[in-house]
Design a protein around this motif. Structure first.
Motif, PDB file in Angstrom:
ATOM      1  N   GLN A   8       0.799  -1.223   0.000  1.00  0.00           N
ATOM      2  CA  GLN A   8       0.000   0.000   0.000  1.00  0.00           C
ATOM      3  C   GLN A   8       0.833   1.275   0.000  1.00  0.00           C
ATOM      4  O   GLN A   8       0.481   2.254  -0.641  1.00  0.00           O
ATOM      5  CB  GLN A   8      -0.924   0.023   1.220  1.00  0.00           C
ATOM      6  CG  GLN A   8      -2.014  -1.022   1.163  1.00  0.00           C
ATOM      7  CD  GLN A   8      -2.867  -0.958   2.413  1.00  0.00           C
ATOM      8  OE1 GLN A   8      -2.384  -1.176   3.515  1.00  0.00           O
ATOM      9  NE2 GLN A   8      -4.129  -0.629   2.223  1.00  0.00           N
ATOM     10  N   TYR A   9       1.925   1.289   0.756  1.00  0.00           N
ATOM     11  CA  TYR A   9       2.688   2.514   0.958  1.00  0.00           C
ATOM     12  C   TYR A   9       4.177   2.256   0.827  1.00  0.00           C
ATOM     13  O   TYR A   9       4.641   1.142   1.029  1.00  0.00           O
ATOM     14  CB  TYR A   9       2.467   3.073   2.375  1.00  0.00           C
ATOM     15  CG  TYR A   9       1.038   3.181   2.796  1.00  0.00           C
ATOM     16  CD1 TYR A   9       0.202   4.154   2.245  1.00  0.00           C
ATOM     17  CD2 TYR A   9       0.505   2.331   3.747  1.00  0.00           C
ATOM     18  CE1 TYR A   9      -1.114   4.262   2.634  1.00  0.00           C
ATOM     19  CE2 TYR A   9      -0.814   2.428   4.153  1.00  0.00           C
ATOM     20  CZ  TYR A   9      -1.618   3.399   3.583  1.00  0.00           C
ATOM     21  OH  TYR A   9      -2.921   3.499   3.973  1.00  0.00           O
ATOM     22  N   SER A  23       8.333  10.833   4.835  1.00  0.00           N
ATOM     23  CA  SER A  23       7.429  11.019   3.698  1.00  0.00           C
ATOM     24  C   SER A  23       6.715   9.720   3.376  1.00  0.00           C
ATOM     25  O   SER A  23       7.339   8.663   3.294  1.00  0.00           O
ATOM     26  CB  SER A  23       8.209  11.487   2.469  1.00  0.00           C
ATOM     27  OG  SER A  23       8.825  12.721   2.745  1.00  0.00           O
ATOM     28  N   TRP A  25       4.231   7.725   0.668  1.00  0.00           N
ATOM     29  CA  TRP A  25       3.860   7.697  -0.744  1.00  0.00           C
ATOM     30  C   TRP A  25       2.940   6.510  -0.997  1.00  0.00           C
ATOM     31  O   TRP A  25       3.056   5.483  -0.351  1.00  0.00           O
ATOM     32  CB  TRP A  25       5.105   7.531  -1.612  1.00  0.00           C
ATOM     33  CG  TRP A  25       6.163   8.553  -1.357  1.00  0.00           C
ATOM     34  CD1 TRP A  25       7.070   8.562  -0.334  1.00  0.00           C
ATOM     35  CD2 TRP A  25       6.401   9.732  -2.105  1.00  0.00           C
ATOM     36  NE1 TRP A  25       7.864   9.662  -0.417  1.00  0.00           N
ATOM     37  CE2 TRP A  25       7.485  10.400  -1.498  1.00  0.00           C
ATOM     38  CE3 TRP A  25       5.816  10.290  -3.242  1.00  0.00           C
ATOM     39  CZ2 TRP A  25       7.989  11.590  -1.986  1.00  0.00           C
ATOM     40  CZ3 TRP A  25       6.325  11.476  -3.727  1.00  0.00           C
ATOM     41  CH2 TRP A  25       7.394  12.115  -3.114  1.00  0.00           C
ATOM     42  N   ASP A  26       2.046   6.643  -1.961  1.00  0.00           N
ATOM     43  CA  ASP A  26       1.191   5.540  -2.391  1.00  0.00           C
ATOM     44  C   ASP A  26       2.016   4.621  -3.289  1.00  0.00           C
ATOM     45  O   ASP A  26       2.617   5.075  -4.258  1.00  0.00           O
ATOM     46  CB  ASP A  26      -0.020   6.091  -3.143  1.00  0.00           C
ATOM     47  CG  ASP A  26      -0.973   5.009  -3.567  1.00  0.00           C
ATOM     48  OD1 ASP A  26      -0.656   4.290  -4.537  1.00  0.00           O
ATOM     49  OD2 ASP A  26      -2.043   4.884  -2.946  1.00  0.00           O
ATOM     50  N   SER A  29       0.207   4.394  -7.147  1.00  0.00           N
ATOM     51  CA  SER A  29       0.179   5.607  -7.977  1.00  0.00           C
ATOM     52  C   SER A  29       1.462   6.420  -7.888  1.00  0.00           C
ATOM     53  O   SER A  29       1.679   7.316  -8.682  1.00  0.00           O
ATOM     54  CB  SER A  29      -0.999   6.495  -7.559  1.00  0.00           C
ATOM     55  OG  SER A  29      -0.759   7.055  -6.280  1.00  0.00           O
ATOM     56  N   MET A  31       2.036   8.607  -5.770  1.00  0.00           N
ATOM     57  CA  MET A  31       1.670   9.959  -5.332  1.00  0.00           C
ATOM     58  C   MET A  31       2.121  10.189  -3.894  1.00  0.00           C
ATOM     59  O   MET A  31       2.032   9.297  -3.054  1.00  0.00           O
ATOM     60  CB  MET A  31       0.164  10.168  -5.427  1.00  0.00           C
ATOM     61  CG  MET A  31      -0.350  10.310  -6.838  1.00  0.00           C
ATOM     62  SD  MET A  31      -2.139  10.661  -6.877  1.00  0.00           S
ATOM     63  CE  MET A  31      -2.238  12.106  -5.870  1.00  0.00           C
ATOM     64  N   LEU A  33       1.638  11.386  -0.238  1.00  0.00           N
ATOM     65  CA  LEU A  33       0.443  11.419   0.600  1.00  0.00           C
ATOM     66  C   LEU A  33       0.582  12.316   1.821  1.00  0.00           C
ATOM     67  O   LEU A  33      -0.348  13.024   2.170  1.00  0.00           O
ATOM     68  CB  LEU A  33       0.083  10.002   1.055  1.00  0.00           C
ATOM     69  CG  LEU A  33      -0.219   8.995  -0.048  1.00  0.00           C
ATOM     70  CD1 LEU A  33      -0.428   7.615   0.542  1.00  0.00           C
ATOM     71  CD2 LEU A  33      -1.434   9.436  -0.850  1.00  0.00           C
ATOM     72  N   ALA A  34       1.732  12.273   2.491  1.00  0.00           N
ATOM     73  CA  ALA A  34       1.872  13.046   3.726  1.00  0.00           C
ATOM     74  C   ALA A  34       3.330  13.119   4.158  1.00  0.00           C
ATOM     75  O   ALA A  34       4.145  12.301   3.750  1.00  0.00           O
ATOM     76  CB  ALA A  34       1.046  12.406   4.838  1.00  0.00           C
ATOM     77  N   SER A  70      -3.683   4.489   8.705  1.00  0.00           N
ATOM     78  CA  SER A  70      -5.083   4.646   8.301  1.00  0.00           C
ATOM     79  C   SER A  70      -5.708   5.867   8.976  1.00  0.00           C
ATOM     80  O   SER A  70      -6.570   6.527   8.405  1.00  0.00           O
ATOM     81  CB  SER A  70      -5.892   3.396   8.565  1.00  0.00           C
ATOM     82  OG  SER A  70      -5.859   3.058   9.936  1.00  0.00           O
ATOM     83  N   LEU A  73      -3.882   9.163   7.293  1.00  0.00           N
ATOM     84  CA  LEU A  73      -4.196   9.413   5.890  1.00  0.00           C
ATOM     85  C   LEU A  73      -5.679   9.499   5.604  1.00  0.00           C
ATOM     86  O   LEU A  73      -6.095   9.402   4.456  1.00  0.00           O
ATOM     87  CB  LEU A  73      -3.545   8.327   5.027  1.00  0.00           C
ATOM     88  CG  LEU A  73      -2.032   8.239   5.142  1.00  0.00           C
ATOM     89  CD1 LEU A  73      -1.507   7.069   4.362  1.00  0.00           C
ATOM     90  CD2 LEU A  73      -1.373   9.536   4.708  1.00  0.00           C
ATOM     91  N   TRP A  75      -8.977  11.132   4.609  1.00  0.00           N
ATOM     92  CA  TRP A  75      -9.240  12.329   3.815  1.00  0.00           C
ATOM     93  C   TRP A  75     -10.585  12.842   4.169  1.00  0.00           C
ATOM     94  O   TRP A  75     -11.588  12.597   4.079  1.00  0.00           O
ATOM     95  CB  TRP A  75      -9.136  12.058   2.321  1.00  0.00           C
ATOM     96  CG  TRP A  75      -7.872  11.352   1.951  1.00  0.00           C
ATOM     97  CD1 TRP A  75      -7.756  10.099   1.441  1.00  0.00           C
ATOM     98  CD2 TRP A  75      -6.528  11.835   2.060  1.00  0.00           C
ATOM     99  NE1 TRP A  75      -6.461   9.788   1.234  1.00  0.00           N
ATOM    100  CE2 TRP A  75      -5.678  10.831   1.610  1.00  0.00           C
ATOM    101  CE3 TRP A  75      -5.959  13.007   2.523  1.00  0.00           C
ATOM    102  CZ2 TRP A  75      -4.294  10.970   1.575  1.00  0.00           C
ATOM    103  CZ3 TRP A  75      -4.591  13.129   2.491  1.00  0.00           C
ATOM    104  CH2 TRP A  75      -3.773  12.122   2.015  1.00  0.00           C
TER     105      TRP A  75
END
Length: 75
Positions: A8-9, A23, A25-26, A29, A31, A33-34, A70, A73, A75
């Protein structure tokens, strides 16, 4: 730099950065994330626990932090 990854990360820690961000990241993707900034000194290790939504970090400030990704992150 420290790196940990699961399905997942993936997590990176820039040891040369003065703010010591962690840091997140997904993995699929790629991308961003946080960024987490909880330790007061350089992060020395990052690992995922058995559940892929949990990770642990240790630092030269003699602390260990347990993170629930979880919750971080949401949203």
């Amino acid at each position: 730099t420290s790196i940990a990854a699961n399905s997942q990360y993936f997590i990176t820690v820039a040891e040369s950065d003065d703010e010591m961000p962690i840091s997140i990241w997904d993995s699929k993707s790629k991308m961003f994330l946080a960024a987490l900034k909880s330790h007061e000194s350089q992060v020395s290790k990052v690992i995922f626990l058995t559940d892929p939504n949990w990770m642990a970090t240790s630092s030269w400030d003699c602390t260990v932090k347990i993170w629930n990704l979880s919750n971080i992150l949401k949203w």
